[in-house]
Motif scaffolding. Sequence first.
Motif, PDB file in Angstrom:
ATOM      1  N   LYS A 126       0.860  -1.183   0.000  1.00  0.00           N
ATOM      2  CA  LYS A 126       0.000   0.000   0.000  1.00  0.00           C
ATOM      3  C   LYS A 126       0.900   1.237   0.000  1.00  0.00           C
ATOM      4  O   LYS A 126       1.904   1.254   0.709  1.00  0.00           O
ATOM      5  N   ARG A 192      -3.892  -1.616  -6.524  1.00  0.00           N
ATOM      6  CA  ARG A 192      -5.026  -1.901  -7.411  1.00  0.00           C
ATOM      7  C   ARG A 192      -5.460  -3.352  -7.276  1.00  0.00           C
ATOM      8  O   ARG A 192      -6.667  -3.658  -7.201  1.00  0.00           O
ATOM      9  N   TYR A 194      -5.049  -5.353  -4.701  1.00  0.00           N
ATOM     10  CA  TYR A 194      -5.699  -5.537  -3.393  1.00  0.00           C
ATOM     11  C   TYR A 194      -7.129  -5.008  -3.414  1.00  0.00           C
ATOM     12  O   TYR A 194      -8.067  -5.672  -2.952  1.00  0.00           O
ATOM     13  N   ARG A 195      -7.307  -3.792  -3.946  1.00  0.00           N
ATOM     14  CA  ARG A 195      -8.649  -3.200  -3.970  1.00  0.00           C
ATOM     15  C   ARG A 195      -9.602  -4.006  -4.848  1.00  0.00           C
ATOM     16  O   ARG A 195     -10.785  -4.170  -4.518  1.00  0.00           O
ATOM     17  N   ASN A 198     -10.427  -7.221  -2.958  1.00  0.00           N
ATOM     18  CA  ASN A 198     -11.226  -6.871  -1.779  1.00  0.00           C
ATOM     19  C   ASN A 198     -12.671  -6.579  -2.185  1.00  0.00           C
ATOM     20  O   ASN A 198     -13.615  -6.968  -1.480  1.00  0.00           O
ATOM     21  N   ASP A 380     -10.554   9.091  -0.983  1.00  0.00           N
ATOM     22  CA  ASP A 380      -9.383   8.282  -0.640  1.00  0.00           C
ATOM     23  C   ASP A 380      -8.381   9.121   0.152  1.00  0.00           C
ATOM     24  O   ASP A 380      -8.401  10.355   0.108  1.00  0.00           O
TER      25      ASP A 380
END
Length: 569
Positions: A126, A192, A194-195, A198, A380
Amino acid sequence: MIEKLETSLLAALKAVGVELPENFSVQVDASADLRFGDYQSNVAMVLAKRIKTNPRELATKLVEALDLGNLATADIAGPGFINFKIKNEAWSQRVGQLLGDDRLGVPLASPAQTIVVDFSAPNVAKPMHVGHIRSTIIGDSLARIARFLGHKVITDNHIGDWGTQFGMIIHGWKTVLDQDALECDPVAELLRVYRTVNGLCGDDEKVRETCKQELVKLQAGDQENLEIWEKCVELSKDGLQGIYDRLDVEFDFWYGESFYNDRLAPLVDEMLESGVARESEGAVCVFFDGDAKLGDKPTVVRKADGGFLYATTDLATIDFRVEEWDADQIWYVVGAPQQLHFQQIFEATRKRGLSPEMQHVSFGSILGEDRKLMKTRSGDNVQLVDVLDEAVERAGKVIEEKNPDMPADEKHSVAEIVGIGSVKFAELSQHRMTDYVFSWDRMLALQGDTAPYLQYSCVRVRSIFRKLDDGVKLDIEKIAITEEAEIHLARTLVRFGAVVPSLLDDFRPNLLANYLLELAKAFHSFFEACPVLKSEGETQNTRLVLCELTSRVLVKGLGLLGIEAPERM
């Protein structure tokens, strides 16, 4: 100077027959109102109550018994304050001493201690965001200050490189990774991935289960997943290091959460065996019975499913720092919301019989100009690299306006120094618990309480010496401070030796920032009132000594805040 005044007061107390209470210390402080003198003491007022006498009468006896020689004169004010006015020759002598002192009057700490400073600590995969500014900049400054004071400082970046997010990242690496994007900007691509995963987990139970199994395989030592994890950590560290290089922040170690994995199970077993922890509804907890703050707030060190938590890792980390580094103190530069967590960890450590001095150096939030938590328009977190880029870009525009003839490469270098220095000073000039508004215009102003103002002050001092012949030498034997502006500048310079040691009391680098602003203002007043280049002989020598000493203190003080001073702006 304060030490000499305190010694003289002690001798006077002895001369008039006053017996001091056990552990009593005579204290002299800088005067709040310079009309009454440079320093003052309320010792007569404090002791008069104890020995049942009139404080002004005691002050009178002490002043009569004082032997201050060529240092100062003393008089009495109000109910018994003793005021000291330093003589001009004493200022001259002290300034000459400081010019020959590499430490600029700052004493070494005694005893020196081994201090571990835990700060920054971003998560792997991150990008660092604006919320990391405070921990990173405050932690780095405190480490610099402690080192300068003579402590052995160990900086440790306890990165989040283990945990449930890696199940998602590994699954995403195998299914949605863009290899070209990874090579171009690894941290952005990992975020990207991970998001994306998720988001899928929220809609699909099968994806959640797959991610969970990938995590189990990683924790069990699966070779493919370990290789993906190691690559993620390596790429993230490279990206983080680029930001730390720009900030001029260094770490002695990067021991993340994964470093302590093998210590967790034995730690919990030992805590159960010793009785520090006990089982409760299948979990293992540390209870704080009898503690007024924590009595009903146990901390869990092993979940009912056998998993470990941040608390377990933090306790294992303390063990390591005490065993391997012999830490006397451990400072955690972490936001205020983690207060309860650290209270629990510190008390659990004491229950286990370890005794390092542990400090949670907490801090408040950074707000946008709407006075809400600083976010992008999409909601964000603002990325730290974007903050630094914008600061440098804006500083470049200011420099272009002020000095358009500066060579392009120098202009870029100075913009980097000024822009990043501005971000740091905006942080460090605040009390760490203050929620402050992040304002670009105020931060980069050449006037006001800003880094550019201090950096410009350094440039202005050095420009004086560039106009002199190379053969000019400063003579500390020919210093004669006489003018009020000279005296005030000397008085301010001498204070540096007392300000720096005080910064670690409650961890307040903002006191140094405030001092440097006072010094810069004292210099500008001196520069306007006392011509330097047009003066001659002993007068010019005196003023050049004051300029040189101002330059050194400004550069050293900014350096302790992690801020560079450019040669030109």
